[in-house]
Design a protein around this motif. Structure first.
Motif, mmCIF file in Angstrom:
data_model
loop_
_atom_site.group_PDB
_atom_site.id
_atom_site.type_symbol
_atom_site.label_atom_id
_atom_site.label_comp_id
_atom_site.label_asym_id
_atom_site.label_seq_id
_atom_site.Cartn_x
_atom_site.Cartn_y
_atom_site.Cartn_z
ATOM 1 N N ALA A 104 -19.694 1.574 -0.609
ATOM 2 C CA ALA A 104 -19.172 2.630 -1.467
ATOM 3 C C ALA A 104 -18.558 1.997 -2.723
ATOM 4 N N PRO A 105 -19.052 2.374 -3.923
ATOM 5 C CA PRO A 105 -18.601 1.682 -5.127
ATOM 6 C C PRO A 105 -17.156 1.963 -5.513
ATOM 7 N N ILE A 106 -16.595 3.090 -5.073
ATOM 8 C CA ILE A 106 -15.217 3.391 -5.477
ATOM 9 C C ILE A 106 -14.228 3.158 -4.351
ATOM 10 N N TRP A 107 -14.703 3.017 -3.123
ATOM 11 C CA TRP A 107 -13.793 2.873 -1.982
ATOM 12 C C TRP A 107 -13.165 1.476 -1.965
ATOM 13 N N ASN A 108 -11.865 1.414 -1.693
ATOM 14 C CA ASN A 108 -11.155 0.155 -1.521
ATOM 15 C C ASN A 108 -10.792 -0.008 -0.050
ATOM 16 N N PRO A 109 -11.008 -1.202 0.508
ATOM 17 C CA PRO A 109 -10.774 -1.382 1.952
ATOM 18 C C PRO A 109 -9.330 -1.112 2.376
ATOM 19 N N GLU A 110 -8.376 -1.406 1.506
ATOM 20 C CA GLU A 110 -6.982 -1.079 1.779
ATOM 21 C C GLU A 110 -6.324 -0.727 0.452
ATOM 22 N N PHE A 111 -5.202 0.021 0.536
ATOM 23 C CA PHE A 111 -4.438 0.302 -0.676
ATOM 24 C C PHE A 111 -2.950 0.120 -0.407
ATOM 25 N N PHE A 137 12.092 9.601 11.008
ATOM 26 C CA PHE A 137 11.366 8.698 10.122
ATOM 27 C C PHE A 137 9.859 8.829 10.365
ATOM 28 N N LEU A 138 9.113 8.932 9.273
ATOM 29 C CA LEU A 138 7.646 9.008 9.327
ATOM 30 C C LEU A 138 7.074 7.991 8.364
ATOM 31 N N ASN A 139 6.156 7.163 8.842
ATOM 32 C CA ASN A 139 5.401 6.313 7.935
ATOM 33 C C ASN A 139 4.227 7.123 7.403
ATOM 34 N N GLY A 140 4.318 7.573 6.158
ATOM 35 C CA GLY A 140 3.262 8.359 5.518
ATOM 36 C C GLY A 140 2.435 7.547 4.543
ATOM 37 N N CYS A 141 2.477 6.218 4.688
ATOM 38 C CA CYS A 141 1.721 5.342 3.782
ATOM 39 C C CYS A 141 0.223 5.399 4.088
ATOM 40 N N ASP A 142 -0.571 5.011 3.109
ATOM 41 C CA ASP A 142 -2.014 4.914 3.288
ATOM 42 C C ASP A 142 -2.356 3.775 4.254
ATOM 43 N N THR A 143 -1.866 2.586 3.941
ATOM 44 C CA THR A 143 -2.255 1.377 4.684
ATOM 45 C C THR A 143 -1.056 0.613 5.233
ATOM 46 N N CYS A 402 -8.742 5.735 13.008
ATOM 47 C CA CYS A 402 -7.691 4.862 12.516
ATOM 48 C C CYS A 402 -6.899 5.645 11.481
ATOM 49 N N HIS A 403 -5.559 5.505 11.509
ATOM 50 C CA HIS A 403 -4.748 6.246 10.546
ATOM 51 C C HIS A 403 -4.411 5.440 9.299
ATOM 52 N N ILE A 404 -5.013 4.258 9.126
ATOM 53 C CA ILE A 404 -5.052 3.682 7.779
ATOM 54 C C ILE A 404 -6.031 4.568 7.013
ATOM 55 N N LEU A 405 -5.527 5.262 6.001
ATOM 56 C CA LEU A 405 -6.347 6.327 5.414
ATOM 57 C C LEU A 405 -7.623 5.778 4.786
ATOM 58 N N GLU A 406 -7.536 4.573 4.208
ATOM 59 C CA GLU A 406 -8.745 3.970 3.639
ATOM 60 C C GLU A 406 -9.785 3.714 4.732
ATOM 61 N N HIS A 407 -9.335 3.391 5.931
ATOM 62 C CA HIS A 407 -10.275 3.161 7.030
ATOM 63 C C HIS A 407 -10.847 4.482 7.522
ATOM 64 N N GLU A 408 -9.955 5.430 7.723
ATOM 65 C CA GLU A 408 -10.377 6.753 8.206
ATOM 66 C C GLU A 408 -11.459 7.353 7.310
ATOM 67 N N ASP A 409 -11.304 7.141 5.988
ATOM 68 C CA ASP A 409 -12.247 7.739 5.042
ATOM 69 C C ASP A 409 -13.561 6.954 4.947
ATOM 70 N N ASN A 410 -13.639 5.753 5.536
ATOM 71 C CA ASN A 410 -14.872 4.949 5.366
ATOM 72 C C ASN A 410 -15.033 3.958 6.516
ATOM 73 N N GLU A 411 -15.584 4.314 7.613
ATOM 74 C CA GLU A 411 -15.568 5.634 8.185
ATOM 75 C C GLU A 411 -15.174 5.455 9.629
ATOM 76 N N MET A 412 -13.893 5.040 9.700
ATOM 77 C CA MET A 412 -13.319 4.649 10.989
ATOM 78 C C MET A 412 -12.804 5.895 11.705
ATOM 79 N N MET A 413 -13.719 6.818 11.928
ATOM 80 C CA MET A 413 -13.390 8.083 12.588
ATOM 81 C C MET A 413 -14.614 8.515 13.379
ATOM 82 N N ARG A 414 -14.367 9.085 14.545
ATOM 83 C CA ARG A 414 -15.463 9.552 15.390
ATOM 84 C C ARG A 414 -15.085 10.903 15.982
ATOM 85 N N PRO A 415 -16.106 11.745 16.173
ATOM 86 C CA PRO A 415 -15.825 12.990 16.902
ATOM 87 C C PRO A 415 -15.702 12.705 18.398
ATOM 88 N N TYR A 416 -14.961 13.573 19.082
ATOM 89 C CA TYR A 416 -15.036 13.560 20.547
ATOM 90 C C TYR A 416 -14.916 14.995 21.021
#
Ligand SMILES: [Cu+2]
Length: 420
Positions: A104-111, A137-143, A402-416
């Motif tokens: 993906a040309p615009i995706w960054n592996p982490e932010f 306390f909530l960690n709402g960070c991307d990575t 994965c809740h690292i958002l950069e991972h979740e979006d490309n594409e560390m997510m699966r249906p179950y």
């Protein structure tokens, strides 16, 4: 609990732009604490100037332009430390590369942002009275992982996590929170002198987290910037504190889950490109399908295991592999084949953390004290198997990711799917 946008493939951008918030769930047997917790929390319709002693705190990292706009990288070159002109990944590379680009040309592996934002304000200050407070306390960070510590302040008394209350209050010197993890905490400022200023610090690294101790296994976040979260300024109490000392609270306990009826093995994998090969020329990364190295990382994937025990990465739209029966109690063994820790989140259920075990030989070790009760996100460390156990009691189609958002979006997510 908390909520945020979950649009497939652009969750990271929508969370970064702002929308995220808390749900404070009240009532029922799971909320039946013996003792009085600090309160009240902010509520709809409150008049201005009200004192709050229960405060949700979302910690996020962001970067800003000189104009005060949010900065977010729009090109993969950012991650690789290059100018966009030095790294352009074409969608359709040289046919010698063997097919269309899988990078993906615009995706960054982490932010990682270079500023800390708390409830929407950068490095804020909160006046606290000389009494007890309850903070969510909530960690709402991307990575970014967080390791929170109070500078010469009161200890953290943790009473809950994502799934509700812990079996008993525990005193912890630091709070480790992966992205999406939460800690329900009491801080007692009763004996802190008026006028004291206490900095809440972050000791986790300014790069992907792999476990271990600050200053030993990794360099902590920049103490002048991302190593600071917020400031507490202590002021006199305006009224007596009716809350119970945290060590005397009796917390509601959930019945432990029964024996597992099924165990399944899943995997975390990081992939290099199968079609894009590059080499470096004069500081530029150029397409080189003949002599180049595979471009990496191309994406992170969940998956299953091959018969030989290696990871079998699976994309988002490959056939469903996780299909618990309604009412099943399953142990999921999460094998992390990557070099980083990943906060793994399973939708719809909460789980018990069973244990962690080094891959190959090695004894399992029990969960951390703050992982008791039920959770919905667990840190899976590199080179380990992390086991969680859940009751899958409601049928439907859900996801885990994965809740690292950069991972979740490309594409560390699966249906179950739960049920037929
Ligand atoms: Cu991840």
């Amino acid at each position: 609990m908390w909520y945020h946008d979950h649009t497939l493939g652009m969750t990271r951008a929508n969370v970064y732009a702002g929308p995220a918030g808390f749900y404070l769930l009240r009532g029922g047997p799971d909320d039946a604490v013996v003792g009085t917790l600090p309160g009240p929390a902010p509520a709809l319709g409150d008049r201005a100037g009200r004192d709050y002693f229960e405060i949700p705190i979302v910690i996020q990292d962001r970067s800003f332009t000189e104009d005060g706009d949010l900065f977010y990288p729009d090109n993969r070159a950012f991650f690789d430390g290059l100018d966009p002109s030095q790294l352009q990944i074409p969608f359709m590379p040289d046919p010698a590369c063997g097919g269309p680009s899988d990078v993906a040309p615009i995706w960054n592996p982490e932010f990682f942002g270079n500023s800390i934002v708390v409830n929407g304000a950068t490095w804020p200050s909160l006046d606290v009275q000389r009494r007890r407070y309850r903070f969510h306390f909530l960690n709402g960070c991307d990575t970014r992982f967080l390791i929170l510590r109070m500078d010469d302040g009161p200890p953290f008394w943790q009473i809950g996590n994502e799934g509700g209350f812990l079996p008993a209050p525990i005193q912890v010197p630091r709070l480790l929170l992966g992205p999406a993890e939460r800690a329900d905490v009491i801080l007692d400022f009763t004996n802190v002198p008026t006028g004291s200023q206490i900095i809440l610090r972050n000791l986790a690294p300014d790069e992907p987290f792999g476990g271990g101790a600050p200053g030993v296994d990794f360099e902590p976040a920049d103490p002048d910037t991302t190593g600071q979260v917020m400031r507490f300024r202590v002021v006199p109490a305006t009224a007596p504190d009716p809350s119970t000392p945290p060590s005397e609270l009796v917390l509601p306990t959930l019945a432990p889950l029964g024996a597992a009826t099924n165990t399944r093995q899943v995997s975390l994998n990081e992939q290099e490109s199968a079609t894009v090969r590059v080499s470096t020329e004069d500081g530029n990364v150029v397409l080189d399908c003949t002599n180049g190295e595979p471009f990496a990382p191309a994406e992170a994937d969940l998956g299953t295991l091959n018969p030989d025990g290696t990871g079998k990465p699976l994309g988002w739209d490959e056939p469903l592999t996780e299909n618990p029966a309604v009412g099943a109690i399953e142990v999921w063994e999460i094998h992390n084949f990557t070099e980083d820790a990943h906060p793994i989140h399973i939708h719809e259920i909460t789980f018990e953390v069973v244990n962690r075990q080094p891959s190959g030989d090695g004894d399992p070790r029990p969960p951390e004290s703050w992982e008791a009760g039920r959770k919905d996100t667990v840190i899976a460390y590199p080179g380990e198997v992390t086991r969680v156990k859940a009751l899958f009691d409601r049928p439907g189609l859900f996801v885990w990711h994965c809740h690292i958002l950069e991972h979740e979006d490309n594409e560390m997510m699966r249906p179950y799917r739960i049920g037929p």
